[in-house]
Design a protein around this motif. Sequence first.
Motif, PDB file in Angstrom:
ATOM      1  N   LEU A 267       0.825  -1.214   0.000  1.00 46.35           N
ATOM      2  CA  LEU A 267       0.000   0.000   0.000  1.00 46.35           C
ATOM      3  C   LEU A 267       0.855   1.260   0.000  1.00 46.35           C
ATOM      4  N   ALA A 268       2.091   1.135   0.466  1.00 47.54           N
ATOM      5  CA  ALA A 268       3.003   2.286   0.457  1.00 47.54           C
ATOM      6  C   ALA A 268       3.380   2.650  -0.973  1.00 47.54           C
ATOM      7  N   VAL A 269       3.370   1.644  -1.861  1.00 46.38           N
ATOM      8  CA  VAL A 269       3.680   1.903  -3.271  1.00 46.38           C
ATOM      9  C   VAL A 269       2.561   2.738  -3.895  1.00 46.38           C
ATOM     10  N   ARG A 270       1.345   2.237  -3.758  1.00 47.74           N
ATOM     11  CA  ARG A 270       0.167   3.040  -4.133  1.00 47.74           C
ATOM     12  C   ARG A 270      -1.104   2.434  -3.550  1.00 47.74           C
ATOM     13  N   PRO A 271      -2.154   3.255  -3.383  1.00 52.48           N
ATOM     14  CA  PRO A 271      -3.399   2.764  -2.803  1.00 52.48           C
ATOM     15  C   PRO A 271      -3.999   1.637  -3.657  1.00 52.48           C
ATOM     16  N   ALA A 272      -4.818   0.793  -3.024  1.00 53.44           N
ATOM     17  CA  ALA A 272      -5.399  -0.329  -3.752  1.00 53.44           C
ATOM     18  C   ALA A 272      -6.641  -0.838  -3.040  1.00 53.44           C
ATOM     19  N   TYR A 273      -7.481  -1.560  -3.764  1.00 49.57           N
ATOM     20  CA  TYR A 273      -8.583  -2.267  -3.101  1.00 49.57           C
ATOM     21  C   TYR A 273      -8.177  -3.723  -2.917  1.00 49.57           C
ATOM     22  N   GLY A 274      -9.013  -4.448  -2.155  1.00 46.58           N
ATOM     23  CA  GLY A 274      -8.656  -5.798  -1.712  1.00 46.58           C
ATOM     24  C   GLY A 274      -8.129  -6.707  -2.801  1.00 46.58           C
ATOM     25  N   TYR A 275      -8.903  -6.816  -3.887  1.00 44.95           N
ATOM     26  CA  TYR A 275      -8.509  -7.757  -4.921  1.00 44.95           C
ATOM     27  C   TYR A 275      -7.167  -7.380  -5.560  1.00 44.95           C
ATOM     28  N   GLU A 276      -6.953  -6.069  -5.735  1.00 44.75           N
ATOM     29  CA  GLU A 276      -5.678  -5.608  -6.319  1.00 44.75           C
ATOM     30  C   GLU A 276      -4.489  -6.037  -5.478  1.00 44.75           C
ATOM     31  N   ILE A 277      -4.709  -5.988  -4.153  1.00 39.26           N
ATOM     32  CA  ILE A 277      -3.610  -6.354  -3.265  1.00 39.26           C
ATOM     33  C   ILE A 277      -3.271  -7.831  -3.410  1.00 39.26           C
ATOM     34  N   THR A 278      -4.328  -8.671  -3.466  1.00 36.97           N
ATOM     35  CA  THR A 278      -4.094 -10.104  -3.676  1.00 36.97           C
ATOM     36  C   THR A 278      -3.353 -10.320  -4.995  1.00 36.97           C
ATOM     37  N   ALA A 279      -3.783  -9.600  -6.035  1.00 37.08           N
ATOM     38  CA  ALA A 279      -3.147  -9.749  -7.343  1.00 37.08           C
ATOM     39  C   ALA A 279      -1.671  -9.333  -7.292  1.00 37.08           C
ATOM     40  N   ARG A 280      -1.388  -8.228  -6.600  1.00 35.20           N
ATOM     41  CA  ARG A 280       0.006  -7.763  -6.494  1.00 35.20           C
ATOM     42  C   ARG A 280       0.853  -8.746  -5.700  1.00 35.20           C
ATOM     43  N   LEU A 281       0.231  -9.358  -4.691  1.00 31.10           N
ATOM     44  CA  LEU A 281       0.948 -10.382  -3.927  1.00 31.10           C
ATOM     45  C   LEU A 281       1.344 -11.532  -4.850  1.00 31.10           C
ATOM     46  N   ARG A 282       0.397 -11.943  -5.721  1.00 34.53           N
ATOM     47  CA  ARG A 282       0.683 -13.035  -6.659  1.00 34.53           C
ATOM     48  C   ARG A 282       1.830 -12.653  -7.576  1.00 34.53           C
ATOM     49  N   GLU A 283       1.761 -11.410  -8.114  1.00 35.67           N
ATOM     50  CA  GLU A 283       2.826 -10.940  -9.007  1.00 35.67           C
ATOM     51  C   GLU A 283       4.181 -11.056  -8.349  1.00 35.67           C
ATOM     52  N   ARG A 284       4.205 -10.841  -7.049  1.00 40.35           N
ATOM     53  CA  ARG A 284       5.486 -10.838  -6.356  1.00 40.35           C
ATOM     54  C   ARG A 284       5.845 -12.198  -5.776  1.00 40.35           C
ATOM     55  N   GLY A 285       5.087 -13.209  -6.193  1.00 40.50           N
ATOM     56  CA  GLY A 285       5.471 -14.568  -5.828  1.00 40.50           C
ATOM     57  C   GLY A 285       4.827 -15.118  -4.571  1.00 40.50           C
TER      58      GLY A 285
END
Lengths: 115, 115
Positions: free
Chosen positions: B21-39
């Motif tokens: 979230l420090a990178v940029r604001p997000a909603y729940g699903y986006e955060i899960t997706a970003r977690l996946r992107e990062r492994g």
Amino acid sequence: MTMFTRFIETVIGDKKQWRDYKARARSLPPPYNEAIDALERYVMYFGPGDDPVPLLLDLLDLFEQSAADGTPIRQIVGDDPVEFAETFLNNYPKGNWIVRERRRLTDAINQAASR
Amino acid sequence: MGKQMTEMLKGVLEGIVLALLAVRPAYGYEITARLRERGFAEIAEGTVYALLVRVEQRGYVDVEKVPSEKGPPRKVYSLNPQGREYLDEFWASWGFLAERLDQLHSQPHDEGDRK
């Protein structure tokens, strides 16, 4: 079943909120309604006995969003539903009886340790 | 994901979510997706949601409701100054732990212990 007695009192006190929750939960499409019913039952036993409604409404938000996105149940809840429920429950103040028992344990150990 | 990994992750996931979230604001699903992107592949959406509820209750994030084309409005989470402070603390704790574990790991084997 004092937990349930207390729960019923709460429901009578907050009848409208509870009815709103139930109506929204019922209008979830399957299988999301089935999943929230199962979680609701668990929350009634292990959740904040005093006022479970805020917790249930937060859960409902999650399932309504998931239903709209078509997210599979397994992807929401994960491999271990108990683990998920407990992680979720930890966010809310514990019911009176749990708080009371924790205090009792802490006091008893303090006393034993001071001897 | 192995049981051990799941257990370890449990302690740091809150920090990871705040860091995202420090990178940029997000909603729940986006955060899960970003977690996946990062492994971080197998983290259930519900678990992420439970964490978001927690960081919101603790006052680490600001929440804005944004209408969505399908389903209920989405809650967009952004890190606030209090959250930033907590995140700094998280990285300090992480640095400390990583350093200690590294030392332990790179320590030459003490043959005396292995008879």
